[in-house]
Design a protein around this motif. Structure first.
Motif, PDB file in Angstrom:
ATOM      1  N   VAL A   5      76.175 -12.990 -92.442  1.00 27.98           N
ATOM      2  CA  VAL A   5      75.271 -12.289 -91.534  1.00 27.98           C
ATOM      3  C   VAL A   5      76.145 -11.492 -90.571  1.00 27.98           C
ATOM      4  O   VAL A   5      77.010 -12.054 -89.903  1.00 27.98           O
ATOM      5  N   GLY A   7      76.103  -8.747 -87.406  1.00 27.03           N
ATOM      6  CA  GLY A   7      75.325  -8.063 -86.381  1.00 27.03           C
ATOM      7  C   GLY A   7      75.529  -6.563 -86.511  1.00 27.03           C
ATOM      8  O   GLY A   7      76.641  -6.107 -86.784  1.00 27.03           O
ATOM      9  N   GLN A  41      70.590  -7.186 -87.482  1.00 23.99           N
ATOM     10  CA  GLN A  41      71.598  -7.791 -88.346  1.00 23.99           C
ATOM     11  C   GLN A  41      71.380  -7.442 -89.812  1.00 23.99           C
ATOM     12  O   GLN A  41      70.299  -7.021 -90.204  1.00 23.99           O
ATOM     13  N   THR A  43      72.047  -9.256 -93.585  1.00 28.63           N
ATOM     14  CA  THR A  43      72.406 -10.439 -94.358  1.00 28.63           C
ATOM     15  C   THR A  43      72.801  -9.937 -95.732  1.00 28.63           C
ATOM     16  O   THR A  43      72.001  -9.288 -96.415  1.00 28.63           O
ATOM     17  N   ARG A  57      81.922  -4.559 -93.045  1.00 30.67           N
ATOM     18  CA  ARG A  57      81.885  -4.062 -91.665  1.00 30.67           C
ATOM     19  C   ARG A  57      82.267  -2.573 -91.614  1.00 30.67           C
ATOM     20  O   ARG A  57      81.652  -1.796 -90.887  1.00 30.67           O
TER      21      ARG A  57
END
Length: 68
Positions: A5, A7, A41, A43, A57
């Protein structure tokens, strides 16, 4: 397969969530993506042999959002 997960800051609408979802799904090794505005977020189900968390990311940030 593993799940993480992440953010995602800076999403303000469904279009933003769709953009994040799209860039993540394009990565080799990503099996599933669910992006929520609330909470902000993503997932992600992924194959850690093919793609790492830092690459996930990086994809989010390349779409113009902040990965936390």
């Amino acid at each position: 397969m593993e799940t993480v997960v992440i953010g995602v800051h800076g999403m303000t609408c469904t279009g933003c969530a769709n953009s994040v979802s799209r860039v993540l799904r394009e990565l080799d090794g990503v099996r599933s993506v669910e992006v929520s505005l609330e909470p902000a977020q993503a997932t992600v189900g992924y194959d850690p042999v093919r793609v790492g968390i830092e690459r996930l990311r990086s994809a989010i940030e390349s779409a113009g959002f902040e990965a936390a």
